[in-house]
Design a protein around this motif. Structure first.
Motif, PDB file in Angstrom:
ATOM      1  N   SER A 112       0.829  -1.207   0.000  1.00 36.92           N
ATOM      2  CA  SER A 112       0.000   0.000   0.000  1.00 36.92           C
ATOM      3  C   SER A 112       0.863   1.256   0.000  1.00 36.92           C
ATOM      4  O   SER A 112       2.065   1.213   0.289  1.00 36.92           O
ATOM      5  CB  SER A 112      -0.903  -0.001   1.236  1.00 36.92           C
ATOM      6  OG  SER A 112      -0.122  -0.078   2.409  1.00 36.92           O
ATOM      7  N   THR A 172      -7.962   5.439  -0.895  1.00 36.84           N
ATOM      8  CA  THR A 172      -8.257   4.087  -0.417  1.00 36.84           C
ATOM      9  C   THR A 172      -7.066   3.136  -0.406  1.00 36.84           C
ATOM     10  O   THR A 172      -7.172   2.033   0.134  1.00 36.84           O
ATOM     11  CB  THR A 172      -9.364   3.455  -1.265  1.00 36.84           C
ATOM     12  OG1 THR A 172      -8.930   3.364  -2.631  1.00 36.84           O
ATOM     13  CG2 THR A 172     -10.645   4.283  -1.178  1.00 36.84           C
ATOM     14  N   ASP A 173      -5.943   3.531  -0.996  1.00 35.80           N
ATOM     15  CA  ASP A 173      -4.799   2.612  -1.080  1.00 35.80           C
ATOM     16  C   ASP A 173      -3.954   2.690   0.193  1.00 35.80           C
ATOM     17  O   ASP A 173      -2.808   3.127   0.176  1.00 35.80           O
ATOM     18  CB  ASP A 173      -3.943   2.923  -2.309  1.00 35.80           C
ATOM     19  CG  ASP A 173      -2.842   1.885  -2.524  1.00 35.80           C
ATOM     20  OD1 ASP A 173      -3.027   0.725  -2.091  1.00 35.80           O
ATOM     21  OD2 ASP A 173      -1.798   2.247  -3.106  1.00 35.80           O
ATOM     22  N   GLU A 184      -2.989   0.668   4.116  1.00 39.84           N
ATOM     23  CA  GLU A 184      -2.991  -0.517   4.964  1.00 39.84           C
ATOM     24  C   GLU A 184      -3.391  -0.092   6.370  1.00 39.84           C
ATOM     25  O   GLU A 184      -2.790   0.816   6.943  1.00 39.84           O
ATOM     26  CB  GLU A 184      -1.589  -1.125   4.984  1.00 39.84           C
ATOM     27  CG  GLU A 184      -1.391  -2.239   5.995  1.00 39.84           C
ATOM     28  CD  GLU A 184       0.060  -2.678   6.079  1.00 39.84           C
ATOM     29  OE1 GLU A 184       0.325  -3.883   5.911  1.00 39.84           O
ATOM     30  OE2 GLU A 184       0.937  -1.816   6.318  1.00 39.84           O
ATOM     31  N   LYS A 197     -13.964  -6.659   7.194  1.00 38.90           N
ATOM     32  CA  LYS A 197     -13.028  -7.184   6.193  1.00 38.90           C
ATOM     33  C   LYS A 197     -13.298  -6.684   4.788  1.00 38.90           C
ATOM     34  O   LYS A 197     -12.368  -6.384   4.033  1.00 38.90           O
ATOM     35  CB  LYS A 197     -13.072  -8.712   6.208  1.00 38.90           C
ATOM     36  CG  LYS A 197     -12.261  -9.359   7.310  1.00 38.90           C
ATOM     37  CD  LYS A 197     -12.306 -10.870   7.186  1.00 38.90           C
ATOM     38  CE  LYS A 197     -11.447 -11.535   8.254  1.00 38.90           C
ATOM     39  NZ  LYS A 197     -11.502 -13.023   8.152  1.00 38.90           N
ATOM     40  N   SER A 198     -14.552  -6.591   4.414  1.00 36.74           N
ATOM     41  CA  SER A 198     -14.902  -6.226   3.039  1.00 36.74           C
ATOM     42  C   SER A 198     -14.890  -4.721   2.781  1.00 36.74           C
ATOM     43  O   SER A 198     -15.127  -4.284   1.647  1.00 36.74           O
ATOM     44  CB  SER A 198     -16.281  -6.788   2.696  1.00 36.74           C
ATOM     45  OG  SER A 198     -17.279  -6.203   3.538  1.00 36.74           O
ATOM     46  N   GLU A 199     -14.594  -3.927   3.797  1.00 34.50           N
ATOM     47  CA  GLU A 199     -14.695  -2.469   3.663  1.00 34.50           C
ATOM     48  C   GLU A 199     -13.405  -1.812   3.161  1.00 34.50           C
ATOM     49  O   GLU A 199     -13.408  -0.636   2.805  1.00 34.50           O
ATOM     50  CB  GLU A 199     -15.072  -1.845   5.011  1.00 34.50           C
ATOM     51  CG  GLU A 199     -16.405  -2.305   5.573  1.00 34.50           C
ATOM     52  CD  GLU A 199     -17.586  -1.884   4.722  1.00 34.50           C
ATOM     53  OE1 GLU A 199     -17.473  -0.871   3.999  1.00 34.50           O
ATOM     54  OE2 GLU A 199     -18.617  -2.587   4.751  1.00 34.50           O
ATOM     55  N   PHE A 200     -12.301  -2.576   3.142  1.00 39.32           N
ATOM     56  CA  PHE A 200     -11.016  -1.969   2.812  1.00 39.32           C
ATOM     57  C   PHE A 200     -10.324  -2.687   1.655  1.00 39.32           C
ATOM     58  O   PHE A 200     -10.501  -3.891   1.452  1.00 39.32           O
ATOM     59  CB  PHE A 200     -10.104  -1.969   4.041  1.00 39.32           C
ATOM     60  CG  PHE A 200     -10.671  -1.211   5.209  1.00 39.32           C
ATOM     61  CD1 PHE A 200     -10.645   0.173   5.240  1.00 39.32           C
ATOM     62  CD2 PHE A 200     -11.257  -1.887   6.267  1.00 39.32           C
ATOM     63  CE1 PHE A 200     -11.177   0.878   6.302  1.00 39.32           C
ATOM     64  CE2 PHE A 200     -11.797  -1.194   7.344  1.00 39.32           C
ATOM     65  CZ  PHE A 200     -11.759   0.192   7.361  1.00 39.32           C
ATOM     66  N   LYS A 201      -9.514  -1.943   0.922  1.00 39.47           N
ATOM     67  CA  LYS A 201      -8.791  -2.487  -0.227  1.00 39.47           C
ATOM     68  C   LYS A 201      -7.777  -3.531   0.206  1.00 39.47           C
ATOM     69  O   LYS A 201      -7.590  -4.551  -0.465  1.00 39.47           O
ATOM     70  CB  LYS A 201      -8.095  -1.343  -0.979  1.00 39.47           C
ATOM     71  CG  LYS A 201      -7.313  -1.779  -2.193  1.00 39.47           C
ATOM     72  CD  LYS A 201      -6.723  -0.581  -2.918  1.00 39.47           C
ATOM     73  CE  LYS A 201      -5.933  -1.021  -4.146  1.00 39.47           C
ATOM     74  NZ  LYS A 201      -5.372   0.147  -4.890  1.00 39.47           N
ATOM     75  N   HIS A 202      -7.097  -3.283   1.331  1.00 40.58           N
ATOM     76  CA  HIS A 202      -6.088  -4.204   1.843  1.00 40.58           C
ATOM     77  C   HIS A 202      -6.592  -4.851   3.138  1.00 40.58           C
ATOM     78  O   HIS A 202      -7.353  -4.227   3.885  1.00 40.58           O
ATOM     79  CB  HIS A 202      -4.777  -3.470   2.113  1.00 40.58           C
ATOM     80  CG  HIS A 202      -4.181  -2.833   0.893  1.00 40.58           C
ATOM     81  ND1 HIS A 202      -3.450  -3.544  -0.042  1.00 40.58           N
ATOM     82  CD2 HIS A 202      -4.207  -1.549   0.441  1.00 40.58           C
ATOM     83  CE1 HIS A 202      -3.051  -2.729  -1.000  1.00 40.58           C
ATOM     84  NE2 HIS A 202      -3.500  -1.513  -0.738  1.00 40.58           N
TER      85      HIS A 202
END
Length: 276
Positions: free
Chosen positions: A2, A30-31, A33, A53-58
């Protein structure tokens, strides 16, 4: 890898941490960690992190240690070592970031500097009034919403300005010192490693200021962004604050200033060497 690692400290405070996580879930940049530096919370915190868990890119990185009293410096050092990015932003599990929080830190980052941000402190009533919707639509950062939900008008409300020119002007004229503030500061990972991270001899009370002072001693400067990088500080007690800890921490800071100390023995190097 990231662009930036965001380290958030927490301890058994799922209600506040959930609000903070929503703040990061709606960031304009959004990039990043997200690293949760967990000083011994129960499994409730892990369950909360799993729900996001599904809310973030990493993937969220959960750095946990056994509960053995206040060991914030220790868990912060472990989190720094785990960070995969070369640039790190520090905040707390009771500070909700505005949508442009991470983007602002990245905009102002500069080699040879750390960025010094602040916070806007809320009372109990407003802290409890904030919910996921008011964070997602950013209404909780609007002065009218805060006043309608129990905030008492005061001069510090100017921190919430969304006028970039006014914010830059206030950053320039504010008499507040450009210190390392654990709730809103960013810097390069290599600079933290150079001073051996946080001092694990310290408990609550100025532990973040102390690492900033060693960074200064090591020729790192600071930039003021307290009116640009905005976060809302949720109210809570601090039962872990004691007079003896403050006295010990003040002694360490005074010694380090007088002797131009840059690095300390009891820091993050033990984790770089893969020791427990």
């Amino acid at each position: 890898m990231s662009t930036i690692s965001v380290i958030i400290t927490t301890y058994n405070s799922e209600t506040w941490l959930e609000k903070v996580l929503w703040g990061y879930a709606v960031q304009s940049f959004t990039d990043f960690e997200l690293i949760i530096a967990d000083d011994g919370s129960t499994s409730k915190t892990k369950d909360l992190l799993d729900s996001f868990k599904s809310e973030f890119k990493h993937p969220i990185v959960h750095v946990w240690q056994e509960d053995n009293g206040f060991q914030k410096t220790k868990i912060l050092n472990k989190a720094i070592v785990k960070a995969s990015s070369s640039y790190i932003l520090f905040s707390d599990g009771d500070c909700i970031p505005r949508r442009d929080f991470i983007a602002t830190h990245l905009k102002h980052k500069k080699k040879g500097y750390f960025l010094s941000g602040g916070y806007f402190k809320l009372n109990d009533v407003v802290s409890n009034s904030i919910d996921a919707n008011s964070i997602k639509n950013q209404s909780c950062f609007q002065i009218k919403w805060l006043l309608d939900n129990g905030l008492k008008l005061n001069f510090k409300i100017s921190k919430l300005t969304q006028n970039s020119f006014f914010g830059q002007f206030m950053n320039w004229i504010t008499p507040t010192k450009k210190t390392f503030n654990g709730h809103n500061t960013s810097c390069f990972k290599e600079d933290l490693i150079a001073v051996n991270g946080f001092n694990e001899e310290m408990k609550y009370g100025g532990l973040d200021r102390e690492i900033g002072e060693r960074l200064f001693n090591n020729k790192i400067k600071s930039k003021q962004i307290r009116y640009s990088a905005i976060c809302l500080h949720l109210n809570h007690d601090r039962s872990y604050a004691t007079k003896d800890n403050w006295l010990n921490n003040n002694y360490i800071r005074k010694f380090n200033k007088q002797n131009n100390v840059t690095t300390i023995k009891n820091g993050l190097s033990k984790y770089l060497n893969h020791e427990d």
